[in-house]
Motif scaffolding. Structure first.
Motif, PDB file in Angstrom:
ATOM      1  N   GLY A 312      44.260  28.118  39.135  1.00  0.00           N
ATOM      2  CA  GLY A 312      44.112  28.692  37.791  1.00  0.00           C
ATOM      3  C   GLY A 312      45.450  29.200  37.309  1.00  0.00           C
ATOM      4  N   ILE A 313      45.425  30.156  36.386  1.00  0.00           N
ATOM      5  CA  ILE A 313      46.675  30.824  35.995  1.00  0.00           C
ATOM      6  C   ILE A 313      46.521  32.314  36.286  1.00  0.00           C
ATOM      7  N   ASP A 314      47.647  32.939  36.647  1.00  0.00           N
ATOM      8  CA  ASP A 314      47.637  34.375  36.907  1.00  0.00           C
ATOM      9  C   ASP A 314      48.253  35.082  35.716  1.00  0.00           C
ATOM     10  N   LEU A 315      47.502  36.047  35.190  1.00  0.00           N
ATOM     11  CA  LEU A 315      47.976  36.819  34.044  1.00  0.00           C
ATOM     12  C   LEU A 315      48.167  38.257  34.518  1.00  0.00           C
ATOM     13  N   ALA A 316      49.430  38.676  34.679  1.00  0.00           N
ATOM     14  CA  ALA A 316      49.702  40.044  35.137  1.00  0.00           C
ATOM     15  C   ALA A 316      49.521  40.990  33.956  1.00  0.00           C
ATOM     16  N   ALA A 317      48.809  42.079  34.207  1.00  0.00           N
ATOM     17  CA  ALA A 317      48.565  43.083  33.156  1.00  0.00           C
ATOM     18  C   ALA A 317      48.338  44.410  33.833  1.00  0.00           C
ATOM     19  N   ALA A 318      48.381  45.477  33.041  1.00  0.00           N
ATOM     20  CA  ALA A 318      48.202  46.819  33.599  1.00  0.00           C
ATOM     21  C   ALA A 318      46.798  46.953  34.203  1.00  0.00           C
ATOM     22  N   TYR A 319      46.770  47.687  35.282  1.00  0.00           N
ATOM     23  CA  TYR A 319      45.501  47.970  35.959  1.00  0.00           C
ATOM     24  C   TYR A 319      44.518  48.555  34.941  1.00  0.00           C
ATOM     25  N   GLY A 320      43.300  48.006  34.905  1.00  0.00           N
ATOM     26  CA  GLY A 320      42.278  48.552  33.989  1.00  0.00           C
ATOM     27  C   GLY A 320      42.249  47.902  32.617  1.00  0.00           C
ATOM     28  N   SER A 338      33.734  36.089  48.937  1.00  0.00           N
ATOM     29  CA  SER A 338      34.163  36.081  50.337  1.00  0.00           C
ATOM     30  C   SER A 338      35.381  35.174  50.519  1.00  0.00           C
ATOM     31  N   VAL A 339      35.857  34.514  49.452  1.00  0.00           N
ATOM     32  CA  VAL A 339      37.005  33.588  49.599  1.00  0.00           C
ATOM     33  C   VAL A 339      38.237  34.068  48.844  1.00  0.00           C
ATOM     34  N   GLY A 340      38.340  35.395  48.636  1.00  0.00           N
ATOM     35  CA  GLY A 340      39.605  35.906  48.109  1.00  0.00           C
ATOM     36  C   GLY A 340      39.590  36.297  46.652  1.00  0.00           C
ATOM     37  N   TYR A 341      38.541  35.964  45.908  1.00  0.00           N
ATOM     38  CA  TYR A 341      38.529  36.310  44.468  1.00  0.00           C
ATOM     39  C   TYR A 341      38.298  37.799  44.232  1.00  0.00           C
ATOM     40  N   GLY A 342      37.809  38.510  45.257  1.00  0.00           N
ATOM     41  CA  GLY A 342      37.510  39.934  45.083  1.00  0.00           C
ATOM     42  C   GLY A 342      36.318  40.080  44.140  1.00  0.00           C
ATOM     43  N   HIS A 359      39.708  39.078  40.879  1.00  0.00           N
ATOM     44  CA  HIS A 359      40.503  40.282  41.267  1.00  0.00           C
ATOM     45  C   HIS A 359      40.233  41.502  40.372  1.00  0.00           C
ATOM     46  N   MET A 360      39.027  41.544  39.730  1.00  0.00           N
ATOM     47  CA  MET A 360      38.725  42.673  38.834  1.00  0.00           C
ATOM     48  C   MET A 360      38.669  43.981  39.606  1.00  0.00           C
ATOM     49  N   SER A 361      39.012  45.061  38.906  1.00  0.00           N
ATOM     50  CA  SER A 361      38.828  46.376  39.508  1.00  0.00           C
ATOM     51  C   SER A 361      37.366  46.809  39.300  1.00  0.00           C
ATOM     52  N   ARG A 362      36.769  46.335  38.218  1.00  0.00           N
ATOM     53  CA  ARG A 362      35.382  46.692  37.910  1.00  0.00           C
ATOM     54  C   ARG A 362      34.745  45.550  37.122  1.00  0.00           C
ATOM     55  N   ILE A 363      33.476  45.293  37.374  1.00  0.00           N
ATOM     56  CA  ILE A 363      32.734  44.249  36.650  1.00  0.00           C
ATOM     57  C   ILE A 363      31.870  44.944  35.588  1.00  0.00           C
ATOM     58  N   ALA A 364      31.818  44.361  34.352  1.00  0.00           N
ATOM     59  CA  ALA A 364      31.080  45.018  33.256  1.00  0.00           C
ATOM     60  C   ALA A 364      29.815  44.244  32.840  1.00  0.00           C
ATOM     61  N   VAL A 365      29.491  43.165  33.568  1.00  0.00           N
ATOM     62  CA  VAL A 365      28.309  42.347  33.200  1.00  0.00           C
ATOM     63  C   VAL A 365      27.449  42.087  34.428  1.00  0.00           C
ATOM     64  N   GLY A 381      42.243  44.312  37.971  1.00  0.00           N
ATOM     65  CA  GLY A 381      42.441  45.039  39.225  1.00  0.00           C
ATOM     66  C   GLY A 381      43.229  44.182  40.195  1.00  0.00           C
ATOM     67  N   SER A 382      43.061  44.495  41.493  1.00  0.00           N
ATOM     68  CA  SER A 382      43.818  43.745  42.503  1.00  0.00           C
ATOM     69  C   SER A 382      42.975  43.542  43.747  1.00  0.00           C
ATOM     70  N   THR A 383      41.648  43.348  43.516  1.00  0.00           N
ATOM     71  CA  THR A 383      40.735  43.165  44.650  1.00  0.00           C
ATOM     72  C   THR A 383      40.856  41.734  45.182  1.00  0.00           C
ATOM     73  N   GLY A 384      40.424  41.547  46.451  1.00  0.00           N
ATOM     74  CA  GLY A 384      40.521  40.218  47.079  1.00  0.00           C
ATOM     75  C   GLY A 384      41.945  39.928  47.499  1.00  0.00           C
ATOM     76  N   TRP A 385      42.291  38.604  47.553  1.00  0.00           N
ATOM     77  CA  TRP A 385      43.641  38.254  47.980  1.00  0.00           C
ATOM     78  C   TRP A 385      44.584  38.357  46.782  1.00  0.00           C
ATOM     79  N   SER A 386      45.164  39.528  46.648  1.00  0.00           N
ATOM     80  CA  SER A 386      46.007  39.780  45.479  1.00  0.00           C
ATOM     81  C   SER A 386      47.126  40.721  45.885  1.00  0.00           C
ATOM     82  N   THR A 387      48.269  40.532  45.264  1.00  0.00           N
ATOM     83  CA  THR A 387      49.420  41.382  45.611  1.00  0.00           C
ATOM     84  C   THR A 387      49.732  42.393  44.518  1.00  0.00           C
ATOM     85  N   GLY A 388      48.947  42.397  43.412  1.00  0.00           N
ATOM     86  CA  GLY A 388      49.211  43.357  42.339  1.00  0.00           C
ATOM     87  C   GLY A 388      48.207  43.127  41.239  1.00  0.00           C
TER      88      GLY A 388
END
Ligand SMILES: [Zn+2]
Length: 409
Positions: A312-320, A338-342, A359-365, A381-388
């Motif tokens: 996919g593409i990674d879009l870096a943005a502020a936490y939250g 269970s495969v790294g998506y968090g 890699h969400m910090s919180r799910i809203a749906v 967020g940075s859950t799962g296999w994520s460095t930021g």
């Protein structure tokens, strides 16, 4: 000749000496040394050893250090180990040469100067020079050599040459033999031998002194000139050092510029490497960006931190940062991977088209829920296999990952 000398002498003594009080020899000072005329008896070739000094060698062979300097053609009293010296051995006399009364033989010590000795003994430098007309310099005295100090008697001190008499000497300097004899405390001409020192009263070695003064001035000028050259050389070196420093700074700046240019090129390359994608029309299923205020850090297909092929593409943005649905659809998955998506959400847009938000910090749906395009479905967020904090966004068509940029504006 002896007869002539003898009768002349008798005449001199009968005329003059009769009126003179008997001269008693002056007590000699403690530092008096006995020096002989350098009668060559032989030569010693001496190789300088560590620790040798000219004065030491001269003392060992009983010669004046200046004689070693002259015969070995030395410029100064500095010696080098292994250097060969030619030492002229002097004949041992049956008596030491005579030094005129009132003249003191002084053994030069290191640090002595003519000036310091002159003021110590209360005589002028000219008087000192006159007593030592063979001096080579007004500045350099050779330690260990003998200097004659005219303490009570002033005049030129010379050694009586072989084959000459006191009368000859006196005549050469326009002096009366009587005066010379008196000044030297001579009563019997037989007392004087070649090599004995004779004081010629009232005679000053002005020429010698002037020559030495001129030499001193010449040496002073040479020293000044040498010092000027040295300063010039120092200035030149300092200038060269400054030039080298400036060059080094310039080179450092050039390297910095080259590095900056290289970085700029790399950024440009990264941007031009951004895959060329044919964007689909809105009718074909165009989407909106699922975030605002982001930066693309990894493109589709690039080698990622956790994957060989980025799905996919990674879009870096502020936490939250809120994440919105890229297109209207139904929530297919909302939960932990269970495969790294968090924490992630998968939306089904119909026609086999799905989007995935990872890699969400919180799910809203919730799964099964219908969402409109632009509706908040979770937060960065940075859950799962994520460095930021970032959103990993995927588009799948018929279960196959596609380049999301093809679907985005
Ligand atoms: Zn990713």
């Amino acid at each position: 000749m002896r007869g002539v000398w003898g009768s002349l002498w008798l005449l001199v003594s009968s005329l003059a000496f009769a009126k003179l009080p008997a001269l008693s020899p002056l007590p000699l000072p403690a530092n008096t040394v006995e020096v002989g005329q350098a009668v060559k008896k032989g030569w010693v070739v001496y190789e300088v050893k560590p620790g040798d000094t000219l004065a030491g060698i001269a003392a060992r062979y009983g010669v004046d250090p200046r004689h070693i300097m002259w015969s070995s053609n030395l410029q100064g009293d500095r010696l080098q180990v292994g250097q060969r010296l030619l030492i002229p051995l002097v004949a041992v006399e049956d008596r030491p040469p005579r030094v005129p009364p009132g003249v003191e033989a002084y053994r030069v010590r290191p640090g002595d100067t003519l000036q310091s000795l002159a003021s110590r003994y209360g005589v002028s430098v000219l008087e000192l020079v006159s007593a030592n007309p063979s001096l080579e310099s007004l500045d350099r005295l050779v330690a260990g050599s003998v200097l004659y100090i005219p303490r009570k008697a002033k005049g030129l001190v010379v050694s009586l040459p072989e084959g000459q008499t006191l009368v000859d000497l006196a005549a050469r300097f326009g002096l009366s033999p009587v005066a010379v004899a008196r000044a030297n405390g001579i009563q019997d001409p037989a007392e004087l031998r070649p090599g004995d020192l004779v004081l010629l009263p009232g005679i000053q070695a002005k020429t010698t002194y002037e020559r030495l003064l001129a030499k001193q001035e010449e040496e002073r000028r040479a020293r000044l000139e040498a010092e000027r050259r040295r300063q010039e050389e120092l200035r030149r070196l300092a200038e060269e050092r400054r030039r080298q420093q400036a060059l080094a700074q310039q080179r450092a700046r050039q390297v910095q510029q080259a590095l900056a240019q290289q970085r700029a090129r790399q950024v440009q390359q990264a941007q031009t490497q951004r895959p060329q994608v044919r964007r689909v029309s809105y009718q074909e299923g165009a989407m909106r960006w699922p975030l605002s205020g982001f930066r693309i850090t990894t493109y589709f297909g690039q080698r990622g931190v956790f994957q060989r092929f980025h799905t996919g593409i990674d879009l870096a943005a502020a936490y939250g940062t809120p994440i919105v649905a890229a297109k209207a659809g139904q929530v297919e998955v909302a939960g932990w991977s269970s495969v790294g998506y968090g924490f992630h959400v998968v939306l089904d847009h119909g026609g086999g088209v799905e989007t995935l938000y990872a890699h969400m910090s919180r799910i809203a749906v919730r799964a099964g829920q219908w969402v409109e395009a632009g509706q908040v479905i979770g937060y960065v967020g940075s859950t799962g296999w994520s460095t930021g904090p970032h959103l990993h966004f995927e588009v799948r068509v018929g279960g196959v990952v596609r380049n999301p940029l093809a679907y985005l504006p």
